[in-house]
Design a protein around this motif. Structure first.
Motif, PDB file in Angstrom:
ATOM      1  N   ASN A 237      25.659  22.654  30.887  1.00  0.00           N
ATOM      2  CA  ASN A 237      24.977  21.522  30.268  1.00  0.00           C
ATOM      3  C   ASN A 237      24.839  20.365  31.257  1.00  0.00           C
ATOM      4  OD1 ASN A 237      25.206  18.758  28.744  1.00  0.00           O
ATOM      5  ND2 ASN A 237      24.344  20.203  27.270  1.00  0.00           N
ATOM      6  N   THR A 238      23.672  19.692  31.236  1.00  0.00           N
ATOM      7  CA  THR A 238      23.420  18.620  32.215  1.00  0.00           C
ATOM      8  C   THR A 238      23.077  17.286  31.569  1.00  0.00           C
ATOM      9  OG1 THR A 238      21.087  19.248  32.347  1.00  0.00           O
ATOM     10  CG2 THR A 238      22.586  20.238  33.954  1.00  0.00           C
ATOM     11  N   THR A 239      23.352  17.145  30.277  1.00  0.00           N
ATOM     12  CA  THR A 239      22.998  15.873  29.627  1.00  0.00           C
ATOM     13  C   THR A 239      24.173  15.202  28.936  1.00  0.00           C
ATOM     14  OG1 THR A 239      22.307  17.053  27.617  1.00  0.00           O
ATOM     15  CG2 THR A 239      20.612  16.572  29.267  1.00  0.00           C
ATOM     16  N   LEU A 240      25.126  15.957  28.405  1.00  0.00           N
ATOM     17  CA  LEU A 240      26.225  15.379  27.635  1.00  0.00           C
ATOM     18  C   LEU A 240      27.087  14.473  28.518  1.00  0.00           C
ATOM     19  CD1 LEU A 240      27.050  15.791  24.633  1.00  0.00           C
ATOM     20  CD2 LEU A 240      28.907  17.236  25.464  1.00  0.00           C
ATOM     21  N   THR A 241      27.274  13.241  28.069  1.00  0.00           N
ATOM     22  CA  THR A 241      28.087  12.278  28.826  1.00  0.00           C
ATOM     23  C   THR A 241      29.388  11.917  28.120  1.00  0.00           C
ATOM     24  OG1 THR A 241      26.927  10.397  27.828  1.00  0.00           O
ATOM     25  CG2 THR A 241      26.040  11.274  29.885  1.00  0.00           C
ATOM     26  N   THR A 242      29.430  12.046  26.784  1.00  0.00           N
ATOM     27  CA  THR A 242      30.628  11.661  26.031  1.00  0.00           C
ATOM     28  C   THR A 242      30.990  12.774  25.055  1.00  0.00           C
ATOM     29  OG1 THR A 242      30.041   9.320  26.176  1.00  0.00           O
ATOM     30  CG2 THR A 242      31.636   9.954  24.483  1.00  0.00           C
ATOM     31  N   LEU A 243      32.253  13.221  25.131  1.00  0.00           N
ATOM     32  CA  LEU A 243      32.741  14.272  24.244  1.00  0.00           C
ATOM     33  C   LEU A 243      34.063  13.825  23.629  1.00  0.00           C
ATOM     34  CD1 LEU A 243      32.616  17.115  23.039  1.00  0.00           C
ATOM     35  CD2 LEU A 243      33.686  17.969  25.140  1.00  0.00           C
ATOM     36  N   ASN A 244      34.088  13.730  22.302  1.00  0.00           N
ATOM     37  CA  ASN A 244      35.288  13.307  21.589  1.00  0.00           C
ATOM     38  C   ASN A 244      35.886  14.499  20.847  1.00  0.00           C
ATOM     39  OD1 ASN A 244      37.291  12.083  20.121  1.00  0.00           O
ATOM     40  ND2 ASN A 244      35.982  10.560  19.134  1.00  0.00           N
ATOM     41  N   LEU A 245      37.060  14.929  21.331  1.00  0.00           N
ATOM     42  CA  LEU A 245      37.783  16.048  20.722  1.00  0.00           C
ATOM     43  C   LEU A 245      39.114  15.585  20.145  1.00  0.00           C
ATOM     44  CD1 LEU A 245      37.064  18.785  23.415  1.00  0.00           C
ATOM     45  CD2 LEU A 245      36.142  18.687  21.096  1.00  0.00           C
ATOM     46  N   GLN A 246      39.196  14.311  19.814  1.00  0.00           N
ATOM     47  CA  GLN A 246      40.437  13.739  19.298  1.00  0.00           C
ATOM     48  C   GLN A 246      40.864  14.406  17.987  1.00  0.00           C
ATOM     49  OE1 GLN A 246      40.240   9.478  18.800  1.00  0.00           O
ATOM     50  NE2 GLN A 246      41.880   9.429  17.294  1.00  0.00           N
ATOM     51  N   SER A 247      42.176  14.456  17.813  1.00  0.00           N
ATOM     52  CA  SER A 247      42.776  14.931  16.552  1.00  0.00           C
ATOM     53  C   SER A 247      42.301  16.332  16.176  1.00  0.00           C
ATOM     54  CB  SER A 247      42.476  13.944  15.408  1.00  0.00           C
ATOM     55  OG  SER A 247      42.973  12.657  15.697  1.00  0.00           O
ATOM     56  N   ASN A 248      42.391  17.229  17.146  1.00  0.00           N
ATOM     57  CA  ASN A 248      42.166  18.638  16.868  1.00  0.00           C
ATOM     58  C   ASN A 248      43.453  19.393  17.179  1.00  0.00           C
ATOM     59  OD1 ASN A 248      39.233  19.305  16.061  1.00  0.00           O
ATOM     60  ND2 ASN A 248      38.969  17.758  17.661  1.00  0.00           N
ATOM     61  N   SER A 249      43.354  20.666  17.457  1.00  0.00           N
ATOM     62  CA  SER A 249      44.566  21.465  17.705  1.00  0.00           C
ATOM     63  C   SER A 249      44.466  22.172  19.039  1.00  0.00           C
ATOM     64  CB  SER A 249      44.750  22.490  16.578  1.00  0.00           C
ATOM     65  OG  SER A 249      44.844  21.850  15.320  1.00  0.00           O
ATOM     66  N   ILE A 250      43.973  21.484  20.016  1.00  0.00           N
ATOM     67  CA  ILE A 250      43.791  22.072  21.349  1.00  0.00           C
ATOM     68  C   ILE A 250      45.114  22.029  22.105  1.00  0.00           C
ATOM     69  CG2 ILE A 250      42.535  21.877  23.518  1.00  0.00           C
ATOM     70  CD1 ILE A 250      40.284  20.525  21.900  1.00  0.00           C
ATOM     71  N   GLY A 251      45.524  23.175  22.612  1.00  0.00           N
ATOM     72  CA  GLY A 251      46.759  23.271  23.377  1.00  0.00           C
ATOM     73  C   GLY A 251      46.497  23.439  24.852  1.00  0.00           C
ATOM     74  N   ASP A 252      47.501  23.986  25.566  1.00  0.00           N
ATOM     75  CA  ASP A 252      47.377  24.130  27.017  1.00  0.00           C
ATOM     76  C   ASP A 252      46.230  25.055  27.409  1.00  0.00           C
ATOM     77  OD1 ASP A 252      49.411  22.390  27.523  1.00  0.00           O
ATOM     78  OD2 ASP A 252      50.960  23.916  27.791  1.00  0.00           O
ATOM     79  N   ASN A 253      46.068  26.150  26.661  1.00  0.00           N
ATOM     80  CA  ASN A 253      44.988  27.077  27.004  1.00  0.00           C
ATOM     81  C   ASN A 253      43.618  26.408  26.892  1.00  0.00           C
ATOM     82  OD1 ASN A 253      46.801  29.143  27.485  1.00  0.00           O
ATOM     83  ND2 ASN A 253      46.709  29.919  25.372  1.00  0.00           N
ATOM     84  N   GLY A 254      43.436  25.645  25.846  1.00  0.00           N
ATOM     85  CA  GLY A 254      42.172  24.934  25.693  1.00  0.00           C
ATOM     86  C   GLY A 254      41.979  23.906  26.786  1.00  0.00           C
ATOM     87  N   ALA A 255      43.063  23.206  27.118  1.00  0.00           N
ATOM     88  CA  ALA A 255      42.991  22.209  28.181  1.00  0.00           C
ATOM     89  C   ALA A 255      42.656  22.860  29.519  1.00  0.00           C
ATOM     90  CB  ALA A 255      44.300  21.444  28.272  1.00  0.00           C
TER      91      ALA A 255
END
Length: 1534
Positions: A1161-1179
């Motif tokens: 993707n070449t347009t997205l500038t801001t991504l908010n993933l707050q308050s989810n369940s992302i762990g080390d693998n997702g990171a």
């Protein structure tokens, strides 16, 4: 040149020249001259012939000389031969000498053999005898010419002359006697020859005589003919005399005709000269107009237009201004719009824009304002005055042929009436002959200025919403001139592919592009985005104005990339904000900011505005190599950027600076010393025109210093001294300066402490000053005396156009005086009296003034409670007033009757365009009355009826009006109760209305039925762009209906459905619409719970959507499946820039899917993933994406489940990522190890500016690691380490880095375990640090020593503005040290000392500090056990303090005495706006005291008296106060 005869001695080749003498008109050679050259000369011979008596002359022949000793035989000419040559000698008058050589012919002279011989003496008897006289003179007059060797008988000096024959005989005899003289035989033969010749002569004489007789006969015949000729000649003379008489008469007639011709020629010459003179004036005027308009870069308004009658055939000559007129903009196409290939072959001459034009409101006033300009342009068209590359075509070509095939009715009609229409307007503005009136009409008028252009729209009845007037496009020529052209000519040089690519680039980097105005705005977060944009900008041809914010630590190379792009672009106006500047060579200032000066010098550049956060002096020290007079340079300094000694250096630079025209030093704590330094600079500076010193606490002394500069400065035009604690003395000093100053046009003295004395001083100068046009005295302490003085000045002043007196203490007398002054003043256009003590009865005076005033255009009388009576009085004035365009009647207790009165006025008023009736109580009846006015009114464009208790009946009435109204573009009906019925009624109007662009129906109890009705209207409406339906009760059915409308609607760009009751079905329907809708840019599905399945439907639409830029899916249970579907969409979507996925139960699988999308993707500038369940693998997956992603600047991973491994993965990504500027890892579990890993990345990363590590179990080890990283990092500005476990060791490590770090401005250490040692270490750092502005240490373990150390550090630190020490272990005695620090500190603006139990003693100490402190604006003393004594001390401080705006005294023990003390302070204090007294013990008496203060206080806007037991009596007292108070907006007392 001397004449000579050539001689040569016989037998030699040498030639000698002897001069010829002139005697009696003859040329002769004396014999003596010959003997002198040739001693012993015997005779001269020509060939073989010797002549003893004379010699023939043959020019160019060389004569031979024979000496007496020679034996050569020669032939002597006979007498006959000699006689025959005598006539020749006589005619020739020159001596003739010749020689004939039988063998070689005559010898000629040879210049190579010429030689003149002098110096030889000859004594001969013939020395003085001219040879040329021999045989031509008588014996008595001619000297002897015979050689001395001749016989004496021959000599003639004393005897009678002999005949020629005798001479010859004697010569023969002598020759015979002489030895070898000549032989007789030869002489005899010669003699025979001569006799024979004589006989022949006799025969010839007889023939001559016969011929002579014949001639006599012929002469007689000739004489007869001559007589006849005389007779004929006599007749001819008679005829000739007759002709002379006729000629004389003809000449007289011709002379008469010539005189008439000369007179006519002179008349024509004078007329021609006059015509040419007037055409020259016209051409000069047109040139001036066009040149002037080219330079109006700041105003996005086309400036070339004409005005023509709407119907020339029905022209009313007797009352010309009763005719209807239309304004038409012109396309300024010319050579600059021609493309290289010119494929379209369209003409490039000036023509009417393809637009219906605009009907003129108030024609008489319009022509008074713009008539001269219109006359100039019309004459330019009529007489074909071509200047500045603009070609004037024939009238028939002014309207493009393709217009006839379009639905532009007015232009079609104009095609046949343009000529009479032009003549009618010219004659209207020019009563004399069209050309004769040019000088009088044009020369004495000035071209349009920016204010004229801004006001132009107020005269136009028809509006185009947000579109540029005339639907024209702003372009820039190669010479840097701005011109406005139509779409066709704009597209002529328009590369569609390149333009679309540029627009995609702008969207991708989060910017905006207004193509009509050629304006691009954007904030760039990284070098990668900047490079991407600069590359596209360099190829763009349609960008004129660029507003760009470099919001990362940029370098010189970044600016050079921008410079290269600007060189090939047509950008003429640049606004560039440089938040941080990083360089490896701090001493090389020329390379740091020299780029900006080079940009300023670019040929197209006309204006450059730079915003800097530091290095101001360094920047101003750079001088351009080649100064550009065309480009204006302005500089804005971010707050708190210039400190201490920098002011002196800045002032020194300004003394000689030759580039800066605007300097903004707002909120930089300049103080008196800084003002004095600037004053000295202004005395010599010759280029600065605008100086903004707002909020700098310069006081009266600073104002006095600046006044001295104004007395001599002749350049400054705008001075902003708002919020500077200036009182009467400062105002008086400024007044003195204005008496002599002749350049200042704008002076802002708002939010100061100027009273009546200061106002009176300013009034005096207004009576004579001829340049000041704007004076802002808002929020001072001016009363009636000051207002009366100002009113006297307004009666004679003829330059002031804007006077702001709102929020002063003006009452009845002052208001009446100002109203009466308006009757006489003819220049004031805007006067604001808002929030003074004016009752409704006083509006009679103001209304009376409006009836006759001819200049006021804006009247702001908000919050005066004028009621119906005041509204009725103003309505009467509106019926006759012809200048007012804007009236603000917000919050005035106007009911039905007042609305009905205003309605009657609107039926006849033809100037008012904007009316604000919000926050009144007009109800349905008032709305119905206004509706009647809207049916006929043709000027009102904006009507605000929010907060007016309008129900469905009122909405229905307004709906009927909108069906026929053709001017209203904006209507605000928010906060009413129109319900579904009202919405349905308005929907019917929207189906036919063609002008309304904005409608606000928020807070109106609209349900599904209303939404469905509105959706039907949206299906056919083609003008509405914004509809606000937030805070209603729309559910799924309504949302689905709106979705159907959006499938076909092509104009709506903003639809606000926030806080309705839309469920998953409605959300799904709205999401589907994205597949077909091409205009909607923002969709808010906040909290709609659409779930996985429906989210997948939404995400499918994103694959093809080309308009959506922002998508908010907060709290929608998207889950991993939905995230995977979204990921697929993001791989192809090319418009989305902001995506909010907060609280959506996304885990590692969803994060992994999204990471795959981010790789491409070449347009997205801001991504908010707050308050989810992302762990080390997702990171880890997201980290891989960050290594290659080039657009994402903000990533929010707050409140997930990321640990050490995730932090390490993110660290690796940050080492190579060159775009991410903000990373939020708050509330994860990275610990010290994770912090150490991130520290490694920070040592090399040069992009990240904000890192939030709050609540991550970080201890001292993590803090120490981060400290090491900060020693080399040069970009991080904000670090949040709050709610961790950092102790003294960690604080000490951070302190060390603060001593050298030059970028960190905010450090949050709240709720850690820092004690006194850590606080003391931090205090040492603060003594030298000059960057940190905010330090939060609340809720730590800091006691007495730490507090004292920090307080002492504040004495030396000059940059810290906010320090929070709340909830530490600090006793009241420690506030002595803190108070002492505040007395000298010049930077701290916010002090938070909540919950310290400082008591009355601490409050008293702080009060003393407040009396002298001039920077603190906010003080929080909540929960500090402060009683009445402390409140009394603070009250004394408030009486003199001029900076504090917010004071929190909640949860203390202040009683009625303390409240009474504070009340006294409020009566005089002019800066405090917020006072929180919640949960004290004020009681009834305290409330009553405060109410008295509110009656006179004019600044307090918020007062919190909750939980104070004021009772009904206290509430009643406050109610009374509110009747007159005009500033308080929030009062909490329950």
């Amino acid at each position: 040149m001397e004449e000579t005869q050539s001689f040569r001695l016989t037998g030699t080749t040498e030639i000698v020249r002897i001069p010829i003498q002139h005697v009696d008109g003859q040329n002769v050679v004396y014999w003596k001259s010959i003997e002198q050259v040739f001693p012993g000369v015997k005779y001269v011979k020509n060939g073989d012939v010797a002549i003893p008596c004379h010699i023939k002359y043959f020019p160019g022949v060389v004569l031979d000389i024979l000496l007496s000793s020679a034996t050569e035989h020669v032939h002597v000419e006979s007498a006959v031969e000699a006689t025959s040559v005598v006539p020749t000698i006589a005619h020739n008058s020159a001596l003739t000498i010749g020689r004939t050589d039988a063998a070689a012919g005559p010898r000629t002279e040879s210049s190579s053999e010429d030689k003149f011989i002098e110096g030889q003496q000859v004594t001969s008897a013939l020395a003085q005898t001219p040879i040329g006289d021999i045989g031509t003179r008588s014996p008595s007059t001619s000297p002897s010419v015979l050689p001395p060797s001749l016989p004496s008988e021959v000599k003639t000096s004393s005897k009678p002359a002999l005949s020629f024959m005798q001479v010859v005989k004697l010569a023969s005899k002598k020759a015979n006697e002489s030895d070898g003289w000549i032989q007789q035989k030869e002489l005899s033969a010669k003699m025979d020859h001569m006799i024979k010749s004589q006989e022949e002569m006799k025969q010839l004489q007889k023939a001559f005589d016969a011929k002579q007789e014949e001639m006599n006969q012929l002469q007689k015949a000739s004489d007869a003919k001559q007589e006849k000729m005389k007779q004929l000649q006599k007749q001819m003379l008679e005829h000739q005399e007759e002709m002379k008489q006729l000629q004389k008469a003809s000449d007289a007639k011709q002379e008469e005709m010539k005189q008439l011709a000369r007179d006519h020629h002179e008349e024509m010459k004078q007329l021609q000269e006059k015509t040419l003179e007037q055409l020259a004036v016209l051409q000069s005027r047109v040139q001036s107009v066009l040149t002037q308009t080219y330079e109006l870069h700041e105003y996005p308004i086309p400036r070339l237009f004409v005005v023509l009658p709407q119907d020339p055939s029905g022209w009313n000559t007797m009352s010309p201004f009763s005719n209807k007129f239309r304004l038409y903009f012109l396309c300024e196409c010319s050579e600059h719009t021609k493309s290289i290939n010119n494929k379209t072959k369209i003409p490039h001459h000036i023509h009417f824009a393809k637009h219906e034009g605009y009907e003129i409101a108030r024609p008489s006033e319009f022509f008074q304002q713009y008539g001269s300009y219109v006359l100039t342009i019309l004459k330019m068209l009529k007489y074909g005055v071509t200047v500045a590359g603009i070609v004037m075509p024939a009238f028939s070509q002014l309207i493009s042929p393709d217009v006839l095939g379009q639905s532009i009715v007015c232009l079609k009609l104009l095609q046949d009436t343009i000529v009479p229409g032009v003549d009618q307007v010219i004659n209207l503005m020019d009563s004399e002959d069209a050309l004769e009136g040019v000088t009088g009409q044009v020369v004495n008028k000035e071209a349009l200025e920016g204010a004229d252009l801004r006001r132009l729209e107020t005269f136009l009845k028809d509006k185009d919403g947000d579109k540029v007037l005339g639907n024209l496009y702003r372009t820039v020529t190669d010479e840097g001139h701005v011109k406005w052209v139509c779409m066709d000519h704009y597209r002529e040089n328009y590369n569609k592919t390149a333009a679309e690519a540029f627009r995609r680039t702008v969207d991708a980097v989060g910017g905006s592009f207004d193509e009509n105005n050629g304006l691009v705005k954007m904030e760039l977060q990284s070098r990668v985005l900047a490079d991407q944009f600069s590359l596209a900008l360099g190829r763009a041809r349609s960008v004129y104005e660029l507003d760009v914010d470099f919001n990362w630590a940029c370098t010189t190379s970044d600016l050079e990339v921008l410079e290269r792009a600007l060189k090939t672009s047509r950008v003429s106006i640049l606004r560039l904000a440089i938040r941080q500047f990083r360089t490896s060579n701090l001493s090389s200032k020329s390379t740091q900011y020299g780029v900006l000066m080079r940009i300023k010098g670019l040929p197209n550049m006309r204006m450059i505005h730079v915003i800097l956060s530091n290095d101001v002096v360094k920047f101003l020290s750079i001088q351009p190599k080649t100064p550009s007079r065309l480009c204006k340079l302005s500089l804005e300094v971010t707050p708190e950027s210039v400190r201490g000694k920098d002011f002196a250096a800045l002032a020194e630079v300004l003394k000689t600076n030759s580039t800066l025209t605007t300097l903004n030093l707002k909120s930089n704590k300049i103080g008196v010393n800084g003002a004095q330094a600037l004053s000295e600079a202004l005395k010599t500076n010759s280029i600065l025109t605008t100086l903004d010193l707002q909020s700098n606490s310069i006081g009266d002394n600073g104002a006095q210093a600046l006044s001295e500069a104004l007395k001599t400065n002749s350049i400054l035009t705008t001075l902003d001294l708002q919020r500077n604690s200036i009182g009467d003395n400062g105002a008086q000093a400024l007044s003195e300066a204005l008496k002599t100053n002749s350049t200042l046009t704008t002076l802002d003295l708002s939010y100061n402490s100027i009273g009546d004395n200061g106002a009176q001083a300013l009034s005096e100068v207004l009576k004579t000053n001829t340049t000041l046009t704007t004076l802002n005295l808002q929020r001072n302490s001016i009363g009636d005396n000051g207002a009366q003085a100002l009113s006297e000045a307004l009666k004679t002043n003829s330059t002031l156009t804007t006077l702001d007196l709102q929020n002063n203490n003006i009452r009845f007398p002052g208001t009446v005086a100002l109203a009466l002054a308006c009757n006489k003043n003819s220049t004031l256009t805007t006067m604001s009296l808002q929030d003074n003590f004016i009752s409704s009865s006083l509006y009679q005076a103001l209304a009376k003034a409006l009836k006759t005033n001819s200049s006021l255009t804006t009247l702001d009388v908000r919050s005066y409670s004028i009621g119906d009576n005041g509204a009725q009085a103003l309505s009467e004035a509106l019926k006759t007033n012809s200048t007012l365009t804007t009236m603000d009647l917000q919050s005035n207790s106007i009911g039905d009757n007042g609305a009905q009165a205003l309605s009657e006025a609107l039926k006849t008023n033809t100037t008012l365009t904007t009316m604000d009736l919000s926050y009144n109580s007009i109800g349905d009846n008032g709305a119905q009355a206004l509706s009647e006015a809207l049916k006929t009114n043709t000027t009102l464009t904006t009507l605000d009826l929010s907060y007016n208790s309008i129900g469905s009946n009122g909405a229905q009435a307004l709906s009927e009006a909108l069906k026929t109204n053709t001017t209203l573009t904006t209507m605000d009906l928010s906060y009413n109760s129109i319900g579904d019925n009202g919405a349905q009624a308005l929907s019917e109007a929207l189906k036919t209305n063609t002008t309304l662009t904005t409608m606000d129906l928020s807070y109106n109890s609209i349900r599904d039925n209303g939404a469905q009705a509105l959706s039907e209207a949206l299906k056919t409406n083609t003008t509405l762009t914004t509809m606000d339906l937030s805070y209603n009760s729309i559910r799924d059915n309504g949302a689905q209906a709106l979705s159907e409308a959006l499938k076909t609607n092509s104009t709506l760009t903003t639809l606000n459905l926030y806080n309705n009751k839309i469920g998953s079905n409605g959300a799904q329907a709205l999401s589907k619409v994205l597949t077909t809708n091409t205009t909607l840019t923002t969709l808010d599905l906040y909290g709609k719970s659409i779930g996985d399945n429906r989210a997948q439907v939404l995400f499918e639409t994103l694959k093809t959507d080309t308009t959506m830029t922002t998508l908010d899916l907060y709290n929608n249970s998207v889950g991993d499946n939905g995230a995977q579907a979204l990921s697929e969409a993001l791989k192809t979507n090319s418009t989305l820039t902001t995506l909010n996925l907060q609280s959506n139960s996304i885990g590692d699988n969803g994060a992994q899917a999204l990471s795959e999308a981010l790789k491409t993707n070449t347009t997205l500038t801001t991504l908010n993933l707050q308050s989810n369940s992302i762990g080390d693998n997702g990171a880890q997956a997201l980290s891989e994406a960050l290594k290659t992603n080039t657009t994402l600047t903000t990533l929010n991973l707050k409140s997930n489940k990321i640990g050490v491994n995730g932090a390490q993965a993110l660290s690796e990504a940050l080492k190579t990522n060159s775009i991410l500027t903000t990373l939020d890892l708050q509330s994860n579990s990275i610990g010290d190890n994770g912090a150490q890993a991130l520290s490694e990345a920070l040592t090399t990363n040069s992009i990240l500016t904000t890192l939030d590590l709050q609540r991550n179990s970080i201890g001292d080890n993590g803090a120490q690691a981060l400290s090491e990283a900060l020693k080399t990092n040069s970009t991080l500005t904000t670090l949040d380490l709050s709610y961790n476990s950092i102790g003294d060791n960690g604080a000490q490590a951070l302190s060390e880095v603060l001593k050298t770090n030059t970028t960190l401005t905010t450090l949050n250490l709240q709720r850690n375990s820092i004690g006194d040692n850590g606080a003391q270490a931090l205090s040492e750092a603060l003594k030298t640090n000059s960057i940190l502005t905010t330090l939060d240490l609340q809720n730590n373990n800091i006691g007495f020593p730490g507090t004292v150390a920090l307080a002492l550090a504040c004495n030396k630190n000059s940059t810290l503005t906010t320090m929070s020490l709340q909830d530490n272990f600090i006793s009241s005695s420690l506030y002595q040290a803190l108070a002492k620090a505040l007395k000298t500190n010049s930077s701290l603006t916010t002090l938070d000392v909540r919950s310290y139990s400082i008591g009355d003693n601490g409050a008293q100490a702080l009060s003393e500090a407040l009396k002298t402190n001039s920077t603190l604006t906010t003080m929080d003393l909540q929960s500090n056990s402060i009683g009445d004594n402390g409140a009394q001390a603070l009250s004394e401080a408030l009486k003199t303090n001029t900076t504090l705006t917010t004071l929190n005294l909640s949860y203390n023990s202040i009683g009625s005495n303390g409240a009474q003390a504070l009340s006294e302070a409020l009566k005089t204090n002019t800066t405090l706006t917020t006072l929180n007294l919640k949960s004290n013990k004020i009681g009834v008496n305290g409330a009553q005291a405060l109410s008295e203060a509110l009656k006179t206080n004019s600044t307090l806007t918020t007062l919190n008296l909750k939980r104070n037991s004021i009772g009904s009596n206290g509430a009643q007292a406050l109610s009374e106060a509110l009747k007159t108070n005009s500033t308080l907006t929030i009062l909490s007392s329950e």
